[in-house]
Design an enzyme around this catalytic site. Structure first.
Site, PDB file in Angstrom:
ATOM      1  N   LEU A  50       0.813  -1.212   0.000  1.00  0.00           N
ATOM      2  CA  LEU A  50       0.000   0.000   0.000  1.00  0.00           C
ATOM      3  C   LEU A  50       0.848   1.265   0.000  1.00  0.00           C
ATOM      4  CD1 LEU A  50      -2.715  -1.163   2.547  1.00  0.00           C
ATOM      5  CD2 LEU A  50      -3.074  -0.731   0.109  1.00  0.00           C
ATOM      6  N   LYS A  75      16.053  -1.874  -0.765  1.00  0.00           N
ATOM      7  CA  LYS A  75      14.670  -2.093  -1.198  1.00  0.00           C
ATOM      8  C   LYS A  75      14.013  -0.769  -1.576  1.00  0.00           C
ATOM      9  CE  LYS A  75      13.851  -6.327   1.452  1.00  0.00           C
ATOM     10  NZ  LYS A  75      13.048  -6.980   2.531  1.00  0.00           N
ATOM     11  N   ASN A 125       2.550   5.183   6.905  1.00  0.00           N
ATOM     12  CA  ASN A 125       2.032   3.866   6.542  1.00  0.00           C
ATOM     13  C   ASN A 125       2.815   2.729   7.171  1.00  0.00           C
ATOM     14  OD1 ASN A 125       0.947   1.693   4.543  1.00  0.00           O
ATOM     15  ND2 ASN A 125       3.135   1.781   4.081  1.00  0.00           N
ATOM     16  N   TYR A 213      -2.491  -6.798  17.411  1.00  0.00           N
ATOM     17  CA  TYR A 213      -2.475  -5.890  16.263  1.00  0.00           C
ATOM     18  C   TYR A 213      -3.644  -4.912  16.348  1.00  0.00           C
ATOM     19  CZ  TYR A 213      -2.553  -4.137  11.481  1.00  0.00           C
ATOM     20  OH  TYR A 213      -2.548  -3.315  10.372  1.00  0.00           O
ATOM     21  N   LYS A 217      -3.662  -0.641  16.945  1.00  0.00           N
ATOM     22  CA  LYS A 217      -4.374   0.343  16.124  1.00  0.00           C
ATOM     23  C   LYS A 217      -5.426   1.092  16.942  1.00  0.00           C
ATOM     24  CE  LYS A 217      -2.202  -0.428  12.265  1.00  0.00           C
ATOM     25  NZ  LYS A 217      -1.383   0.620  11.612  1.00  0.00           N
TER      26      LYS A 217
END
Length: 343
Positions: A50, A75, A125, A213, A217
């Protein structure tokens, strides 16, 4: 101060919200006349998935300068080369950013302040999932809470004054933090006054990767509800963006093979495409205006925060988490940064 807060708790269960998100919501692409010429953006974790696709979309609307902020420089350069071949007129730079290191985060912010004469957009992100409990040695915090919450929040706080100072007059800087719909069903079960971060760092307590997780968030929702009190939308528009469940991403790459295979199939059936998921970032960071300030943006619209936030326990946890977060980042002078933003 936040339209998400004003909406009150979600009126539907997390499961119902998920199904509506994935099957009954149509993508909303930016207007065709969207023009980012002259603008400068930072996208963290932008070498793949994303982050890469949202970078590509920003460049497709004429973005002039892109900072590819990544953990691995090789990368990052590979990703940048692909983007440069598609957008040869753009200035695409690769900067190192290690989200497990406070020193790296501070160095990145200092570099942005020193080297960028303009900064319009920051999309945070970079995030992760892991299959097992672990602690970051340098900070002593559990890995998912460290990367997905603490490190992301520190970078956000350090970038706020830069966005305020380096966006053109009359055009607020834009700071979008990537969230997740998993936060909607998450809770913090501890009683009022219990230290939140210390509990989450305790390896003797039950730990589940999916639950943790979601909690990492959820912490972002609680933080945003307080942060909006300090940031004026005329200076920087801050929001959370939820891409929904997206197929063909590497979020579960650390899972055991069978678990990874399950999630691959699950996302393959239910997930959005990467371009559709990434469009939610562009929508939150470019299309949405002051109405999204301090809000959680899901399915391309301002939405309610996680249900837990609206409970008495959630309100207490919001205050407690803010207090602990400010104490955690005292070394970086974040309280002074926030106080100065209000001037």
């Amino acid at each position: 101060m936040s339209a998400s807060l004003d909406l009150g708790p979600p009126k539907e269960t997390p499961g119902t919200l998920f199904l509506k998100s994935q099957f009954r919501t149509s993508p909303q692409w930016p207007p065709k006349d969207t023009n980012l010429e002259g603008k400068v953006a930072i996208v963290t974790g932008s070498n793949s998935g994303l982050g890469f696709e949202s970078s590509r979309q920003l460049l497709s609307y004429g973005l002039s300068v892109l900072i590819v902020a990544v953990r691995s420089a090789p990368k990052g350069e590979t990703a940048a080369s692909k983007l440069r071949s598609q957008f040869p007129n753009a200035d695409i730079r690769v900067w190192s950013l290690e989200m497990e290191s406070y020193d790296s985060i501070q160095a990145f912010a200092r570099r942005a302040d020193a080297e960028l004469t303009r900064l319009d957009i920051a999309i945070l992100n970079a995030g992760m999932q892991t299959a097992y409990f672990s602690v970051i040695p340098n900070t002593g915090h559990e890995t998912l809470v460290q990367v997905n919450y603490l490190s992301t929040v520190l970078l956000a706080l350090l970038l706020l004054p830069i966005l305020k100072a380096k966006a053109p007059a009359g055009r607020p800087g834009r700071l979008t933090i990537v969230s997740s719909g998993t936060a909607r069903g998450a809770t913090l079960p501890e009683s009022e006054g219990t230290p939140i971060l210390a509990v989450l760092d305790d390896k003797l307590r039950p730990w589940d990767p999916v639950e943790r997780y979601a909690i990492s968030k959820l912490l972002g929702h609680l933080f945003m509800a307080e942060l909006v009190r300090y940031v004026n939308a005329d200076d920087v528009i801050v929001n959370l963006a939820d891409p929904g469940l997206v197929k063909n991403t590497d979020l579960q790459r650390f899972a055991p093979p069978l678990v990874a295979a399950f999630f691959y199939c699950y996302k393959g059936i239910l997930g959005r495409t990467v371009p559709v998921g990434a469009s939610t970032y562009v929508d939150a960071a470019v299309v949405k205006g002051k109405e999204s300030h301090g809000c959680y943006v899901a399915n391309w619209r301002v939405s309610s925060f996680a249900a837990f936030l609206y409970t008495p326990e959630g309100q207490a946890a919001t205050k407690q988490l803010w207090k602990e977060t400010m104490a955690e980042f005292e070394f970086a002078g974040v309280q002074t940064i926030l106080d100065n933003l209000k001037k």
